[in-house]
Design a protein around this motif. Sequence first.
Motif, PDB file in Angstrom:
ATOM      1  N   GLU A 189      -7.412 -34.492 -42.809  1.00 36.49           N
ATOM      2  CA  GLU A 189      -6.156 -33.481 -42.460  1.00 36.49           C
ATOM      3  C   GLU A 189      -6.305 -32.342 -41.501  1.00 36.49           C
ATOM      4  O   GLU A 189      -5.534 -31.867 -40.777  1.00 36.49           O
ATOM      5  N   ILE A 190      -7.728 -31.876 -41.632  1.00 37.12           N
ATOM      6  CA  ILE A 190      -7.975 -30.657 -40.726  1.00 37.12           C
ATOM      7  C   ILE A 190      -8.563 -30.999 -39.571  1.00 37.12           C
ATOM      8  O   ILE A 190      -8.338 -30.306 -38.345  1.00 37.12           O
ATOM      9  N   TYR A 191      -9.462 -32.048 -39.682  1.00 39.44           N
ATOM     10  CA  TYR A 191     -10.430 -32.323 -38.436  1.00 39.44           C
ATOM     11  C   TYR A 191      -9.958 -33.262 -37.657  1.00 39.44           C
ATOM     12  O   TYR A 191     -10.767 -33.865 -36.471  1.00 39.44           O
ATOM     13  N   ALA A 192      -8.805 -33.733 -37.740  1.00 42.11           N
ATOM     14  CA  ALA A 192      -8.308 -34.980 -36.877  1.00 42.11           C
ATOM     15  C   ALA A 192      -8.157 -34.767 -35.333  1.00 42.11           C
ATOM     16  O   ALA A 192      -8.235 -35.575 -34.772  1.00 42.11           O
ATOM     17  N   ASP A 193      -7.747 -33.433 -35.171  1.00 48.22           N
ATOM     18  CA  ASP A 193      -7.443 -33.063 -33.620  1.00 48.22           C
ATOM     19  C   ASP A 193      -7.931 -31.794 -33.290  1.00 48.22           C
ATOM     20  O   ASP A 193      -6.820 -30.821 -33.106  1.00 48.22           O
ATOM     21  N   VAL A 194      -8.991 -31.592 -33.371  1.00 50.64           N
ATOM     22  CA  VAL A 194      -9.711 -30.155 -33.148  1.00 50.64           C
ATOM     23  C   VAL A 194      -9.860 -29.977 -31.662  1.00 50.64           C
ATOM     24  O   VAL A 194     -10.600 -30.691 -30.914  1.00 50.64           O
ATOM     25  N   GLU A 242      -1.750 -16.768 -31.373  1.00 53.33           N
ATOM     26  CA  GLU A 242      -2.084 -17.321 -32.547  1.00 53.33           C
ATOM     27  C   GLU A 242      -3.584 -17.030 -32.578  1.00 53.33           C
ATOM     28  O   GLU A 242      -4.265 -17.326 -33.531  1.00 53.33           O
ATOM     29  N   GLY A 243      -4.282 -16.370 -31.699  1.00 56.85           N
ATOM     30  CA  GLY A 243      -5.769 -16.107 -31.729  1.00 56.85           C
ATOM     31  C   GLY A 243      -6.551 -17.518 -31.610  1.00 56.85           C
ATOM     32  O   GLY A 243      -5.922 -18.472 -31.414  1.00 56.85           O
ATOM     33  N   LEU A 244      -7.752 -17.077 -31.382  1.00 50.42           N
ATOM     34  CA  LEU A 244      -8.893 -18.432 -31.465  1.00 50.42           C
ATOM     35  C   LEU A 244      -8.913 -18.961 -32.888  1.00 50.42           C
ATOM     36  O   LEU A 244      -8.954 -18.297 -34.044  1.00 50.42           O
ATOM     37  N   ASP A 245      -9.115 -20.322 -32.763  1.00 47.99           N
ATOM     38  CA  ASP A 245      -9.300 -21.020 -34.190  1.00 47.99           C
ATOM     39  C   ASP A 245     -10.808 -20.687 -34.441  1.00 47.99           C
ATOM     40  O   ASP A 245     -11.441 -19.900 -33.742  1.00 47.99           O
ATOM     41  N   LEU A 246     -11.046 -20.848 -35.970  1.00 51.00           N
ATOM     42  CA  LEU A 246     -12.311 -20.354 -36.720  1.00 51.00           C
ATOM     43  C   LEU A 246     -12.783 -21.636 -37.341  1.00 51.00           C
ATOM     44  O   LEU A 246     -12.012 -22.305 -38.298  1.00 51.00           O
ATOM     45  N   LEU A 247     -14.114 -22.092 -36.728  1.00 51.64           N
ATOM     46  CA  LEU A 247     -14.857 -23.175 -37.389  1.00 51.64           C
ATOM     47  C   LEU A 247     -15.669 -22.522 -38.552  1.00 51.64           C
ATOM     48  O   LEU A 247     -16.536 -22.062 -38.282  1.00 51.64           O
ATOM     49  N   GLN A 273      -5.137 -23.488 -42.430  1.00 50.87           N
ATOM     50  CA  GLN A 273      -5.992 -22.428 -42.703  1.00 50.87           C
ATOM     51  C   GLN A 273      -6.522 -23.029 -44.053  1.00 50.87           C
ATOM     52  O   GLN A 273      -5.997 -23.671 -44.777  1.00 50.87           O
ATOM     53  N   PHE A 274      -7.791 -23.053 -44.296  1.00 50.61           N
ATOM     54  CA  PHE A 274      -8.557 -23.665 -45.249  1.00 50.61           C
ATOM     55  C   PHE A 274      -9.735 -22.981 -45.377  1.00 50.61           C
ATOM     56  O   PHE A 274     -10.356 -22.135 -44.954  1.00 50.61           O
ATOM     57  N   PHE A 275     -10.265 -23.386 -46.832  1.00 50.49           N
ATOM     58  CA  PHE A 275     -11.778 -22.886 -47.329  1.00 50.49           C
ATOM     59  C   PHE A 275     -12.414 -24.098 -47.640  1.00 50.49           C
ATOM     60  O   PHE A 275     -12.146 -25.098 -48.170  1.00 50.49           O
ATOM     61  N   GLY A 335      -6.505 -26.113 -48.658  1.00 54.30           N
ATOM     62  CA  GLY A 335      -6.088 -25.487 -47.332  1.00 54.30           C
ATOM     63  C   GLY A 335      -4.510 -25.342 -47.238  1.00 54.30           C
ATOM     64  O   GLY A 335      -3.880 -25.600 -48.580  1.00 54.30           O
ATOM     65  N   ALA A 336      -3.939 -25.071 -46.011  1.00 57.12           N
ATOM     66  CA  ALA A 336      -2.583 -25.205 -45.944  1.00 57.12           C
ATOM     67  C   ALA A 336      -1.933 -25.163 -44.445  1.00 57.12           C
ATOM     68  O   ALA A 336      -2.353 -24.502 -43.744  1.00 57.12           O
ATOM     69  N   PRO A 337      -1.696 -26.337 -44.347  1.00 59.78           N
ATOM     70  CA  PRO A 337      -1.124 -26.564 -42.901  1.00 59.78           C
ATOM     71  C   PRO A 337       0.087 -25.767 -42.529  1.00 59.78           C
ATOM     72  O   PRO A 337       1.108 -25.444 -43.512  1.00 59.78           O
TER      73      PRO A 337
END
Length: 515
Positions: free
Chosen positions: A74-79, A348-353, A367-369, A391-393
Amino acid sequence: GAAGAGRLDGAEERTMTVTSLLSFEDALDAARARLAAFDYEELMRAGVARDPRDYYLLATYPPLGAMRPITAAEIYADVRGDGRLYVHIPFCQQYCTFCHYTKEINPKHDRVGRYLAALEREIELAARHVRPERFTIHHVFFGGGTPSYLDHRQLDRLLTRLRAGLGLAVMPDFFFELHPGIVRRPDRLERLRVLREHGVSCWVFGVQSMDETVLRRLNRGHGRAEVLEAIELVRREGGTDLSLDLIFGLPHQSLRSWYDTLAELIGAGVRKLNIFPLMFKPTDPIYRHYLRRPEIFADGPERLLMLTMAEIVLEQAGFGKGPIMFYSAGEHAYEPLEDLDAVGDKVEGLDLLPLGVSSFGRLAHTQFFNHCKMDDYLAAVEAGGLPVWRGAPLPREERMRRAMMINLRARGVRRSAFVRTFGVDPADAFPEVFALLRRYGLLLEENDVVRLSPRGQLDASSVAARFASPAVIALLAEEAARQRPEEDEKVLEAHNFSPLAHRGIAATAAAARAG
């Protein structure tokens, strides 16, 4: 202390560059005058300030308590796009009483090796989705725990794998956190040289205080002499950009000792400081310390006095502020907070890996842990999967709210960029919140930029938290009422990095102070 100070190369020359340092008495008088019209209790009643025991920095939105179990797919599908990287090293030599981050104290060699192997495996797994041609990493930060806990061979291997795996041939802005106790390590020079060779650009020291009594109470594992020696050690090895973390509101910390800490570090030539308040969690030893002896901790008004005095001392010494809580001067200074041109267009700022146990981040509007328990993290990675936990889409409205919160906590929001991104002016999207913040003089609106006023900056996270949605607040209430194992409760509490998740602590603290 004198022995450590005597080893400083060039410290006297650096001290002489400070042309003006206010005396303690003048700084305290100026701080009291600046706060004379500040009604702390009024802002508490309005919900735009918080009791110190109910305060936390706004680091994630939504908070962990409002997240659900989520899969890596759900998170890494379209980075894609621009981002930052955080790597967590969960090892320390001692347990600091204020720390709630995931760590293990003096683990066995095999345990460290197992974690590093898992971290290298996570890098490989993430690299399958986070490809350099689609996702550009601009900033790297190593935190913990204590990243400098690793020896030079471990650091070299990990950084080599990281750079190769994520295509970081030229390291971007690279921040690395060090404990001052590194000066006691036999291979200290080798560690610093490895970091320099791999491109560390900013050396971050967790100092917290230069008061020996306070440091012992915190179980920091270092004294003031080691801080001064560590600063000079990094400088001799070519480090020119140093940033030191300081905390106000600590046990046994007085206004005078707080001033003395600032004065000593300014005199030692430090030109970057990150100043933040002590934050409580019921899972931390320092919170239990407070319950036993609340009288040795600063209350809300005194904490404001400490912060304001620091700002005045630093202003007089030539430091600028910006972003909020960061103060700097010299060649590596941040753009001043009042520089409206420094407010970016990417609202929205930069994404964070995030890499490593308990790391949190945001990718593709989610947003996720990662897993916050070490054994859960190791099991997930060793089974061949990314260690995603909860996490939370974020739908459009929550993205707007997050954009306001995170940017107000930093420099501010450019209205035209907000309109381009979301199709609406922020004041029209959140009229009730804007009305509240305007009523109490917490906002400045000028030249297309919305930012916090000096009054709003004194409790920036609490002000920004007013943008949280009713839906997220309701989810937090549901989570708080849910019955779960005590161990899981502790994990959720320890890693809920948001003021939204700290309600109820203030009532307990107030009762302790009264009793």
